[in-house]
Write a protein that holds these residues in place. Structure first.
Motif, PDB file in Angstrom:
ATOM      1  N   LYS A   1       0.845  -1.188   0.000  1.00 18.27           N
ATOM      2  CA  LYS A   1       0.000   0.000   0.000  1.00 18.27           C
ATOM      3  C   LYS A   1       0.886   1.245   0.000  1.00 18.27           C
ATOM      4  O   LYS A   1       1.936   1.267   0.637  1.00 18.27           O
ATOM      5  CB  LYS A   1      -0.916   0.012   1.222  1.00 18.27           C
ATOM      6  N   LEU A   2       0.451   2.271  -0.711  1.00 15.72           N
ATOM      7  CA  LEU A   2       1.192   3.517  -0.785  1.00 15.72           C
ATOM      8  C   LEU A   2       0.429   4.621  -0.059  1.00 15.72           C
ATOM      9  O   LEU A   2      -0.798   4.689  -0.126  1.00 15.72           O
ATOM     10  CB  LEU A   2       1.405   3.934  -2.240  1.00 15.72           C
ATOM     11  N   THR A   3       1.190   5.475   0.608  1.00 17.17           N
ATOM     12  CA  THR A   3       0.608   6.642   1.267  1.00 17.17           C
ATOM     13  C   THR A   3       0.991   7.884   0.484  1.00 17.17           C
ATOM     14  O   THR A   3       2.163   8.087   0.151  1.00 17.17           O
ATOM     15  CB  THR A   3       1.110   6.774   2.715  1.00 17.17           C
ATOM     16  N   LEU A   4      -0.010   8.707   0.183  1.00 22.08           N
ATOM     17  CA  LEU A   4       0.161   9.927  -0.608  1.00 22.08           C
ATOM     18  C   LEU A   4      -0.186  11.143   0.239  1.00 22.08           C
ATOM     19  O   LEU A   4      -1.160  11.126   0.997  1.00 22.08           O
ATOM     20  CB  LEU A   4      -0.752   9.874  -1.839  1.00 22.08           C
TER      21      LEU A   4
ATOM     22  N   ARG B   1      -3.221  11.114   2.864  1.00 23.33           N
ATOM     23  CA  ARG B   1      -3.216  11.624   4.235  1.00 23.33           C
ATOM     24  C   ARG B   1      -2.891  13.106   4.239  1.00 23.33           C
ATOM     25  O   ARG B   1      -2.123  13.589   3.409  1.00 23.33           O
ATOM     26  CB  ARG B   1      -2.199  10.868   5.094  1.00 23.33           C
ATOM     27  N   MET B   2      -3.472  13.798   5.190  1.00 24.18           N
ATOM     28  CA  MET B   2      -3.156  15.208   5.390  1.00 24.18           C
ATOM     29  C   MET B   2      -2.318  15.333   6.650  1.00 24.18           C
ATOM     30  O   MET B   2      -2.709  14.846   7.707  1.00 24.18           O
ATOM     31  CB  MET B   2      -4.439  16.030   5.540  1.00 24.18           C
ATOM     32  N   TYR B   3      -1.167  15.952   6.544  1.00 30.04           N
ATOM     33  CA  TYR B   3      -0.311  16.204   7.695  1.00 30.04           C
ATOM     34  C   TYR B   3      -0.449  17.669   8.105  1.00 30.04           C
ATOM     35  O   TYR B   3      -0.639  18.543   7.252  1.00 30.04           O
ATOM     36  CB  TYR B   3       1.139  15.861   7.368  1.00 30.04           C
TER      37      TYR B   3
ATOM     38  N   GLU C   1       6.779   5.912   6.511  1.00 35.62           N
ATOM     39  CA  GLU C   1       5.319   5.884   6.490  1.00 35.62           C
ATOM     40  C   GLU C   1       4.749   6.521   5.229  1.00 35.62           C
ATOM     41  O   GLU C   1       3.736   6.076   4.696  1.00 35.62           O
ATOM     42  CB  GLU C   1       4.786   6.630   7.714  1.00 35.62           C
ATOM     43  N   LEU C   2       5.403   7.566   4.737  1.00 34.62           N
ATOM     44  CA  LEU C   2       4.925   8.330   3.589  1.00 34.62           C
ATOM     45  C   LEU C   2       5.757   7.980   2.361  1.00 34.62           C
ATOM     46  O   LEU C   2       6.989   7.996   2.416  1.00 34.62           O
ATOM     47  CB  LEU C   2       5.029   9.825   3.901  1.00 34.62           C
ATOM     48  N   HIS C   3       5.087   7.661   1.243  1.00 32.40           N
ATOM     49  CA  HIS C   3       5.788   7.179   0.057  1.00 32.40           C
ATOM     50  C   HIS C   3       5.809   8.176  -1.101  1.00 32.40           C
ATOM     51  O   HIS C   3       6.814   8.303  -1.804  1.00 32.40           O
ATOM     52  CB  HIS C   3       5.149   5.876  -0.432  1.00 32.40           C
ATOM     53  N   VAL C   4       4.702   8.861  -1.321  1.00 31.21           N
ATOM     54  CA  VAL C   4       4.588   9.826  -2.411  1.00 31.21           C
ATOM     55  C   VAL C   4       4.090  11.130  -1.818  1.00 31.21           C
ATOM     56  O   VAL C   4       3.054  11.149  -1.144  1.00 31.21           O
ATOM     57  CB  VAL C   4       3.606   9.347  -3.505  1.00 31.21           C
TER      58      VAL C   4
ATOM     59  N   HIS D   1       8.822  11.139  -4.600  1.00 34.59           N
ATOM     60  CA  HIS D   1       8.651   9.919  -3.815  1.00 34.59           C
ATOM     61  C   HIS D   1       9.842   9.695  -2.893  1.00 34.59           C
ATOM     62  O   HIS D   1      10.868  10.384  -2.986  1.00 34.59           O
ATOM     63  CB  HIS D   1       8.476   8.714  -4.748  1.00 34.59           C
ATOM     64  N   ALA D   2       9.708   8.735  -2.018  1.00 32.27           N
ATOM     65  CA  ALA D   2      10.792   8.348  -1.124  1.00 32.27           C
ATOM     66  C   ALA D   2      11.918   7.712  -1.923  1.00 32.27           C
ATOM     67  O   ALA D   2      11.681   7.001  -2.902  1.00 32.27           O
ATOM     68  CB  ALA D   2      10.270   7.379  -0.067  1.00 32.27           C
ATOM     69  N   HIS D   3      13.156   7.938  -1.485  1.00 34.85           N
ATOM     70  CA  HIS D   3      14.317   7.469  -2.255  1.00 34.85           C
ATOM     71  C   HIS D   3      14.509   5.966  -2.206  1.00 34.85           C
ATOM     72  O   HIS D   3      15.163   5.386  -3.084  1.00 34.85           O
ATOM     73  CB  HIS D   3      15.587   8.133  -1.718  1.00 34.85           C
ATOM     74  N   ASP D   4      13.941   5.303  -1.194  1.00 38.31           N
ATOM     75  CA  ASP D   4      14.253   3.887  -0.971  1.00 38.31           C
ATOM     76  C   ASP D   4      13.196   2.937  -1.523  1.00 38.31           C
ATOM     77  O   ASP D   4      13.150   1.769  -1.152  1.00 38.31           O
ATOM     78  CB  ASP D   4      14.464   3.616   0.518  1.00 38.31           C
ATOM     79  N   LEU D   5      12.367   3.419  -2.433  1.00 42.14           N
ATOM     80  CA  LEU D   5      11.386   2.531  -3.062  1.00 42.14           C
ATOM     81  C   LEU D   5      12.039   1.695  -4.156  1.00 42.14           C
ATOM     82  O   LEU D   5      13.041   2.110  -4.758  1.00 42.14           O
ATOM     83  CB  LEU D   5      10.237   3.348  -3.655  1.00 42.14           C
ATOM     84  N   ASP D   6      11.472   0.525  -4.405  1.00 42.33           N
ATOM     85  CA  ASP D   6      11.953  -0.331  -5.484  1.00 42.33           C
ATOM     86  C   ASP D   6      12.026   0.477  -6.785  1.00 42.33           C
ATOM     87  O   ASP D   6      11.075   1.205  -7.102  1.00 42.33           O
ATOM     88  CB  ASP D   6      10.999  -1.508  -5.647  1.00 42.33           C
TER      89      ASP D   6
END
Length: 361
Positions: free
Chosen positions: A86-89, A121-123, A137-140, A285-290
């Motif tokens: 699952k991805l968090t945006l 999600r809203m931060y 926790e946050l991907h995009v 996006h996060a740097h450590d994604l596939d």
């Protein structure tokens, strides 16, 4: 509408002068964190005293836990990457009243392209989003201009795209606006007045105007002018419209949006200064994604058309264009460095308010 338009080559002149106000922003940010944002007169006086201190600038760079073999100033994928089910945006916008409904279309596009469930999600602020990104926790996500370099350096943010208009990257200028009947006609006339900044960390609302006032007009607070925080561009603009503030520093696109929305009449203010253009935002996006997943995410972001319900959050752009962090954010990085705005990872004291796209629609 008087204005000044420094060219890109003016960056070196800005850098020279910026050293004179080094550590200002970092000191104020530390103080605000300790004070909890209290805006009493006593706290205001202490903040102003912080501006009297001078020191050396900083040299922000990628955190030591990141690698940058290709020299693009952005973290490379690590040896072990993640491929979450699952991805968090999320998306941090400077526009007012942005909610999860503005991310619904993008979440759907990402889900279709990646084949994964996407939750938006809203931060509450940039610090919470940075902490979520750094923790995995946050991907995009996307950040407003002033927070992009910090997100890259301390949280492994990989900028991919920026809002664009007619195939040109969306840009904005820092503007200093005054009431229409104000006697102020130029930056030099600001001497003796109070300038309303937004908050520490804002490029157009604090860092750029503080520095460029010093560079262009030789004005340093509190000796030459007084200042206050409004804690938001919308509050600054509303304060100018209502007569609470005589002088505000804000972003040109947000000021125009307020005019278009009827929140302030164009006849109620004058712009006495416009800076050179800054990139409007960046999303990535996060740097450590596939790598294969990151490639799909990048494709979805670049193909995204932020129209209809997403337009407000994405500065009314109609498309997205590629971002080159090393080049496009060079001036923002110089401002941070020479203002002493050190990039650090914020602590996470509380869980953010979280909603899903479905619940928000």
């Amino acid at each position: 509408m008087p204005s000044s338009h420094p060219t890109r080559s003016a960056g070196s002149a800005v850098v020279t002068v910026l050293v004179c106000v080094a550590l200002i922003v970092a000191a104020v940010a530390v103080y605000l964190a300790a004070s909890g944002g209290n805006n009493t007169l006593g706290v205001q006086a202490e903040r102003e005293q912080l501006l009297l201190g001078l020191g050396a600038g900083v040299s922000n760079q990628l955190d030591a836990r990141f690698d940058d073999a290709d020299g693009d100033l952005v973290a490379d994928p690590p040896e072990t990457t993640r491929n979450p089910d699952k991805l968090t945006l999320s998306y941090l916008s400077s526009a007012a009243n942005v909610s999860l409904k503005h991310l619904a279309t993008l979440a759907a596009d990402l889900s279709e392209t990646t084949g994964k469930t996407v939750t938006a999600r809203m931060y509450p602020d940039a610090d919470a989003a940075l902490a979520a990104l750094a923790s995995g926790e946050l991907h995009v996500t996307g950040f407003n201009t002033g927070n992009v370099p910090r997100a890259v350096n301390v949280a492994g943010f990989v900028p991919v795209a920026a809002p664009s208009h007619a195939e040109q990257p969306a840009e904005y200028r820092m503007v200093i606006a005054v009431a229409a009947d104000s006697p102020i006609q130029s930056l030099e006339d600001l001497a003796g007045h109070t300038v309303a900044f937004t908050r520490p960390g804002s490029n157009s609302g604090y860092k750029a105007p503080l520095i460029l006032l010093r560079d262009q007009a030789g004005l340093v607070p509190p000796t030459d002018y007084r200042w206050t925080f409004t804690y938001g561009h919308a509050r600054s603009i509303a304060g100018l419209a209502g007569g609470t503030y005589d002088v505000i520093a804000t972003a040109s696109d947000l000021l125009q949006a307020a005019v278009d929305a009827g929140e302030i009449e164009s006849s109620a203010f004058r712009v006495v200064y416009e800076s050179e253009a800054f990139p409007a935002a960046a999303i990535g996006h996060a740097h450590d994604l596939d790598p294969a997943l990151a490639e799909k995410i990048a494709a979805a972001l670049l193909a995204f058309e932020p129209t209809q319900n997403a337009a407000e959050a994405f500065v009314n752009a109609d498309a997205m264009s590629p971002v080159n962090f090393k080049d496009d954010f060079a001036l923002i990085r110089r401002i941070d460095d020479d203002a002493g705005f050190a990039h650090t990872l914020p602590s996470r004291d509380a869980e953010p308010v979280v909603e899903t796209v479905d619940e928000a629609l």
